[in-house]
Design an enzyme around this catalytic site. Structure first.
Site, PDB file in Angstrom:
ATOM      1  N   GLY A 179     -67.073  23.744  13.300  1.00 25.15           N
ATOM      2  CA  GLY A 179     -67.783  24.640  14.499  1.00 25.15           C
ATOM      3  C   GLY A 179     -67.053  24.366  15.745  1.00 25.15           C
ATOM      4  O   GLY A 179     -66.461  22.720  15.689  1.00 25.15           O
ATOM      5  N   GLU A 207     -66.765  25.531  24.582  1.00 24.72           N
ATOM      6  CA  GLU A 207     -66.696  26.427  23.430  1.00 24.72           C
ATOM      7  C   GLU A 207     -68.267  27.328  23.222  1.00 24.72           C
ATOM      8  O   GLU A 207     -67.642  28.050  23.326  1.00 24.72           O
ATOM      9  CB  GLU A 207     -66.355  25.658  22.351  1.00 24.72           C
ATOM     10  CG  GLU A 207     -64.857  25.434  22.137  1.00 24.72           C
ATOM     11  CD  GLU A 207     -64.389  23.826  21.011  1.00 24.72           C
ATOM     12  OE1 GLU A 207     -64.030  24.813  20.057  1.00 24.72           O
ATOM     13  OE2 GLU A 207     -64.661  23.257  20.462  1.00 24.72           O
ATOM     14  N   SER A 254     -66.558  17.415  13.301  1.00 28.50           N
ATOM     15  CA  SER A 254     -64.716  17.811  13.477  1.00 28.50           C
ATOM     16  C   SER A 254     -64.815  19.365  13.953  1.00 28.50           C
ATOM     17  O   SER A 254     -65.515  20.036  13.848  1.00 28.50           O
ATOM     18  CB  SER A 254     -64.097  17.367  12.384  1.00 28.50           C
ATOM     19  OG  SER A 254     -64.031  18.173  11.566  1.00 28.50           O
ATOM     20  N   LYS A 255     -64.111  19.970  14.521  1.00 30.18           N
ATOM     21  CA  LYS A 255     -63.536  21.262  14.860  1.00 30.18           C
ATOM     22  C   LYS A 255     -63.784  22.343  13.640  1.00 30.18           C
ATOM     23  O   LYS A 255     -64.225  23.211  13.871  1.00 30.18           O
ATOM     24  CB  LYS A 255     -62.092  21.260  15.399  1.00 30.18           C
ATOM     25  CG  LYS A 255     -61.777  20.540  16.236  1.00 30.18           C
ATOM     26  CD  LYS A 255     -61.998  21.910  17.786  1.00 30.18           C
ATOM     27  CE  LYS A 255     -62.068  21.260  19.073  1.00 30.18           C
ATOM     28  NZ  LYS A 255     -62.139  21.862  20.724  1.00 30.18           N
ATOM     29  N   ARG A 256     -63.327  21.446  12.442  1.00 31.12           N
ATOM     30  CA  ARG A 256     -63.313  22.371  11.171  1.00 31.12           C
ATOM     31  C   ARG A 256     -65.157  22.881  10.379  1.00 31.12           C
ATOM     32  O   ARG A 256     -65.055  24.070  10.061  1.00 31.12           O
ATOM     33  CB  ARG A 256     -62.470  21.789  10.167  1.00 31.12           C
ATOM     34  CG  ARG A 256     -63.667  20.579   9.373  1.00 31.12           C
ATOM     35  CD  ARG A 256     -62.504  20.357   8.383  1.00 31.12           C
ATOM     36  NE  ARG A 256     -63.122  18.945   7.718  1.00 31.12           N
ATOM     37  CZ  ARG A 256     -64.634  18.760   7.140  1.00 31.12           C
ATOM     38  NH1 ARG A 256     -64.871  20.073   6.143  1.00 31.12           N
ATOM     39  NH2 ARG A 256     -64.680  18.004   6.812  1.00 31.12           N
TER      40      ARG A 256
END
Length: 492
Positions: free
Chosen positions: A261, A267, A257-259
């Site tokens: 990285g 990105e 997930s985004k948490r």
């Protein structure tokens, strides 16, 4: 390449509901390599039928990200091809035609159930601990009842009628034969009430009409594949060969997930990763060449790629490994090429003007060999070269200036000796600088490092920097002498 099979046709079919995920990029990469290895075709198809989740700039991002990675397509948007259009929103008549064909054959039926009834049904099934799925309520409607509801303008979807008996076999190139009891499959929706198809109908129809020979996609689609096989059979289509690719796990396991990285190609690009580095990293996330080779170009990967060497097991990301790959590819670039790639970061930081002058570019190219080994991502150029661009770097910290086993007075003497030695030089080349500084240390009766260390801090503002002689030569005599004076002042 040893094998040529022009009948091989694969596709990457993203939905423009967000920026290209690295998992999707790996799927696209494996499809592209499979096609290139076998002399087949790689098709880009845009599955844009989910209008509620449509993101306006996602399509541009998907295509730009694929091209940035070096993945071109033989058919698709902006390229064309004999099987277009390549946007599903422009292919609605195809889906409606085949949905009607299934209805006429008794293999699909209209469903008038409201969202409220379906939600209540799910709640009842969950409360009872039974599998969720449609209960075939509308399959019991008579022809007269259906006609009456249609005449009243009631909204409906079209559902596929799953055969309740028997088992469906999915042949997977990575996992062998997978069997599913038909009784566990519910009657899924083919056409939504707005006339747009679901993924299930659209991808089956399009894969057939576009003559897709192999479907390489993420293993999250395994539960849907028996439905697709049944749909192929009902339509009289030959199914393609399937290969379901392993999912990505977060570092240490669990869902990515985004948490953890960055998750999109965009990105990673913005963070300063090279396309060569990200491609090489994604290549080996699930595939191995059967050799010790780890560094690949796209051409080398296409020559070596085989679907048989893809591991079906989930694979955990290692961002340290990505940095390692990226560093390798940064070091493989010619200095002129690397200078062009880091230039935008230096301009954005205001260290180089935009447009860049020939003098600034030449100076940058001279700097690159000094720092190339130290870069993991392109923005690292700012950390390692900012003091080369600044006329003034400010006063260095006293505690950094003073080496171990030396005091302020001794450090001031060392810097003064260095200033005097360098001030005498007419030719500020590396060899002359080195000879002058070593001679100064000898005259002072101290070790070379006791001169070099405070000198490095005085002229760069930091304890870690490229080789001291090259650094001084590139900075130039005037700036070096001025900065040494600042260091001496700090110790006065």
């Amino acid at each position: 390449m040893s094998i040529q099979n022009p009948k091989v046709r694969v596709r990457f079919a993203p939905s423009p509901t967000g920026y290209l995920h690295i998992g999707g990029a790996r799927t696209a990469l494996y499809n592209w390599l499979f096609a290139r290895h076998l002399g087949g075709k790689f098709i880009l198809r845009i599955e844009d039928t989910d209008r509620n989740r449509y993101v306006p700039d996602a399509l541009a991002d998907i295509m730009a990200s694929l091209r940035w990675l070096g993945l071109d397509w033989d058919e698709g948007p902006e390229v064309g091809g004999a099987c277009g259009p390549y946007f599903q929103s422009e292919r609605l008549p195809h889906y409606q035609k085949y949905a009607e064909q299934l209805r006429a054959a008794g293999q699909a039926y209209p469903c008038f159930c409201s969202a409220a009834r379906l939600a209540e049904l799910r709640q009842e099934q969950e409360a009872a601990g039974s599998p969720s799925g449609y209960d075939r309520h509308c399959l019991q409607l008579t022809a007269a009842e259906i006609k009456e509801k249609l005449a009243a303008g009631e909204q409906f979807v079209v559902r596929f009628k799953i055969p309740r008996e028997g088992r469906t076999v999915v042949k997977d190139l990575l996992r062998g034969e997978l069997e599913f009891d038909n009784a566990t499959l519910d009657d899924f929706v083919l056409l939504k009430s707005d006339g747009f198809p679901t993924y299930h109908l659209a991808n089956v129809v399009d894969d057939h009409l576009m003559r897709i020979s192999h479907v390489l996609r993420g293993d999250e689609w395994i539960p849907s594949t028996p439905r697709h096989v049944l749909l192929y059979q009902a339509l009289g289509f030959e199914p393609p060969c399937f290969a379901h690719l392993p999912i990505f796990l977060a570092p240490g396991g669990g869902k990515l997930s985004k948490r953890h990285g960055a998750t999109s190609v965009r990105e990673y690009r913005e963070k300063g990763y090279l396309p060569e580095g990200l491609f090489n990293f994604l290549l080996l996330l699930g595939w191995n060449p059967g050799t010790d080779q780890e560094e690949f170009t796209l051409k080398e990967a296409a020559a070596s790629f085989s679907i048989e060497r893809v591991n079906a097991a989930p694979v955990a990301l290692s961002f340290e490994k990505l940095d390692w790959f990226n560093g390798i590819h940064i070091r493989s670039l010619e200095p002129k090429e690397l200078a062009q790639r880091v230039l935008p970061y230096l301009q954005q930081a205001g260290l180089i003007k935009s447009p860049c002058s020939q003098e600034e570019l030449a100076y940058l190219e001279r700097l690159i060999p000094l720092v190339q080994e130290r870069l993991k991502v392109l923005p690292d150029i700012l950390e390692w070269t900012s003091y080369f661009w600044q006329d003034q770097i400010g006063k260095p910290e006293k505690k950094l200036l003073i080496p171990k086993k030396m005091d302020e007075s001794q450090t001031k003497t060392a810097l003064t000796g260095a200033w005097e030695a360098l001030n005498k030089l007419d030719d500020f080349g590396e060899a002359n600088i080195e000879a002058a500084l070593r001679e100064a240390a000898a005259k002072l009766g101290i070790k070379d490092g006791q001169v070099f260390m405070p000198l490095r801090v005085a002229v760069t503002g930091r304890t870690a920097a490229p080789g001291i002689f090259a650094t001084l030569s590139v900075l130039g005599k005037e700036r070096v002498l001025q900065r040494i004076k600042q260091g001496i002042a700090v110790l006065s």
